[in-house]
Design a protein around this motif. Sequence first.
Motif, PDB file in Angstrom:
ATOM      1  N   ASP A 101     -11.718   1.447  -2.692  1.00 39.30           N
ATOM      2  CA  ASP A 101     -12.062   0.417  -3.660  1.00 39.30           C
ATOM      3  C   ASP A 101     -11.247   0.577  -4.941  1.00 39.30           C
ATOM      4  O   ASP A 101     -10.742  -0.394  -5.503  1.00 39.30           O
ATOM      5  N   SER A 102     -11.109   1.805  -5.411  1.00 37.63           N
ATOM      6  CA  SER A 102     -10.340   2.046  -6.623  1.00 37.63           C
ATOM      7  C   SER A 102      -8.873   1.691  -6.430  1.00 37.63           C
ATOM      8  O   SER A 102      -8.243   1.064  -7.291  1.00 37.63           O
ATOM      9  N   LEU A 103      -8.311   2.070  -5.281  1.00 42.73           N
ATOM     10  CA  LEU A 103      -6.894   1.828  -5.041  1.00 42.73           C
ATOM     11  C   LEU A 103      -6.584   0.348  -4.905  1.00 42.73           C
ATOM     12  O   LEU A 103      -5.584  -0.138  -5.443  1.00 42.73           O
ATOM     13  N   GLY A 132      -2.702   7.935 -11.840  1.00 42.60           N
ATOM     14  CA  GLY A 132      -4.140   8.059 -12.018  1.00 42.60           C
ATOM     15  C   GLY A 132      -4.796   8.530 -10.740  1.00 42.60           C
ATOM     16  O   GLY A 132      -4.156   8.757  -9.712  1.00 42.60           O
ATOM     17  N   THR A 133      -6.103   8.667 -10.802  1.00 42.12           N
ATOM     18  CA  THR A 133      -6.871   9.131  -9.651  1.00 42.12           C
ATOM     19  C   THR A 133      -7.501   7.938  -8.953  1.00 42.12           C
ATOM     20  O   THR A 133      -8.256   7.175  -9.550  1.00 42.12           O
ATOM     21  N   ALA A 182       0.809  -1.218   0.000  1.00 46.68           N
ATOM     22  CA  ALA A 182       0.000   0.000   0.000  1.00 46.68           C
ATOM     23  C   ALA A 182       0.841   1.267   0.000  1.00 46.68           C
ATOM     24  O   ALA A 182       0.340   2.340  -0.327  1.00 46.68           O
ATOM     25  N   THR A 183       2.119   1.161   0.356  1.00 44.61           N
ATOM     26  CA  THR A 183       2.941   2.371   0.366  1.00 44.61           C
ATOM     27  C   THR A 183       3.251   2.866  -1.044  1.00 44.61           C
ATOM     28  O   THR A 183       3.594   4.041  -1.225  1.00 44.61           O
ATOM     29  N   VAL A 184       3.154   1.989  -2.052  1.00 42.20           N
ATOM     30  CA  VAL A 184       3.478   2.383  -3.426  1.00 42.20           C
ATOM     31  C   VAL A 184       2.426   3.363  -3.937  1.00 42.20           C
ATOM     32  O   VAL A 184       1.220   3.078  -3.889  1.00 42.20           O
ATOM     33  N   GLN A 185       2.875   4.510  -4.415  1.00 40.85           N
ATOM     34  CA  GLN A 185       1.955   5.495  -4.979  1.00 40.85           C
ATOM     35  C   GLN A 185       1.592   5.085  -6.410  1.00 40.85           C
ATOM     36  O   GLN A 185       2.420   4.540  -7.141  1.00 40.85           O
TER      37      GLN A 185
END
Length: 599
Positions: free
Chosen positions: A294-296, A288-289, A282-285
């Motif tokens: 849910d999107s991430l 996109g938006t 989860a730390t990886v950026q």
Amino acid sequence: MANRTDITKPLGRSPVQSAAANTSPVTLGQFWTPANVQDLSDNPPLQTALNAQWSANLDGFTRQGIVGNPWNATYASNQTSYFNPLGTPVSGAGYAPIAWGAFPGRINAYFPSLSATQQLQLGDYGYYTDGKGVTQTFGHIPQTPMAPVTGQNVPYGPYGPRGWQDEYCEWSVTRNAKGQITRIDFTCENPEYWNTLWMVSPDRVLALYRSTLRKPQIALADLYLTDANGNPVIDPSTGRPAYNGLNKWNRGPISNDTQGGAMHLTSTPNTIQTEIGLASAATVQRQGTHATPDSLICCAQYGQRYRNSDPNIGFQVNSVVGEGASATLANPPGLYIQTPNFGAYKPPVGHEGDDVSQFWTVTRGTKAPFHDAWGNQMPGDFILHATFEVPASKGYTVSDITITTTGSAQAIIYGGQVAQTFHMQIVAWAYPAPIPAAQPCVGSLEPSFAQPLQLFHQNVFNACSGQGVSTVDFAMNLLGNTTLIAPLVEQGSQSVPMVISASVTIGDNDQLPTVTFDGVGVTATVVDSIPVTYAIPGNTYPSTNTALTLSVNVAANATLGLRTVYVTNAGQTQGVGLPAVLHVVPAGSIAASRARGAT
């Protein structure tokens, strides 16, 4: 749609708490045990051994999380914005609590047409009663939840005797002859800790089972892993009988005098190794938006969509890093139960003066305040195991207490009603750092490389793979309830039979992959390969991979400590290794540990 109390909704992201920050550089010398429990404090040598083994395990899990998945996925590796606090001086670090609802979010997400009662039945039993009085279990759901609901459907998972309780909180319910609830046990203790404690002192594990569950009838042999003939399986890592984390006293959602209880987590995704891996990913950026959890999660491909936990944890950790920080799980790493919202509870008529919160007992771990190694108070409670039970002297039961949800007072008929009134929590530890460059969403790596998954001593693998586990709708074996703790092998050991599960390709002429280790003095010969299907610990669903049987030699001068393994397909170059898969220890240390005796 089922009714929900507000307490079950994910919380908004908590900012890093500067009040708890360290302004001078600090270095973590050792990972603490969960909630810093010292289960062997009366025997300092054993407690020291436990602390060292536990810290080594978490060091290994952290290294695995940072490596990520370079074998068959793109943009999912080298996750260096997640840091290993062992030996890493940091300054300006602070805490960010991350909370989520304890009742399984996926039940409502996949079965919203069920009534509140039916969803609670699923949460407690894994089945519900339909409008015609017929018992039903979970329906089938899309195999790939990230895709539109058009693909192949599979039985709802995770599988196991209480696999559906997948929010890092599991419970078992005790009822009297009238069906009234007399006691509910809630646990968030990770299985890796209990396996580690067993490695050091099986007798202390037995004592804690008896005292925590209040079941003096539990026998040491009840906790053993056994073979097909019912004989204890000796774990070469300890020279003693291996532990079965899915033993009859830690199995299923129903507890009574002959079986059942919730001592530690058993749902296959409910592990601390997985939680560290999720937080690392989860730390990886991402490019996109991705304005919603849910999107991430669909972009980054970590965890399970629709859980209260995974999407929320990942989104909040990602946000912390995106504001300029490197992050990790705070010490002591763990998942912790928070105190219920007792304002929604009401005792029965005639007992209006009773304080219902007094029936909530923290049996392991602690409520706030809890302080870190430098004296700073950490946010939230650090509860590992709690019970909700009305003393017999009161003359009534848990089922005589009501909880008000959406304006209606309902008697407590299901353990899930209590679970709906409290949060789970982890605490992130973060220090200021440059924002990493955003990467694309995770994709499939072509061609993929051989991926090492899990290493076993062969007799442990054989016993677990041959032992079936009862589930509500799917056949599985005990391999999914093992752990990724690196097996121990002494210096000077020769021809050690081991098994490594891996995602590999067998060559056109039946060429087997090769298995090698970093450092000095460990060699492995691949003897054979067989297909194996199980949920790799930390995964929701089983996958079919290859079990490579090995003969492992460890030289007398082999490099001590955690070792990295490489599995390489025939015709391919060696890829990235998986850290902390084998633990080389000094010659004679296993026998010496065994000789220290019972506690």
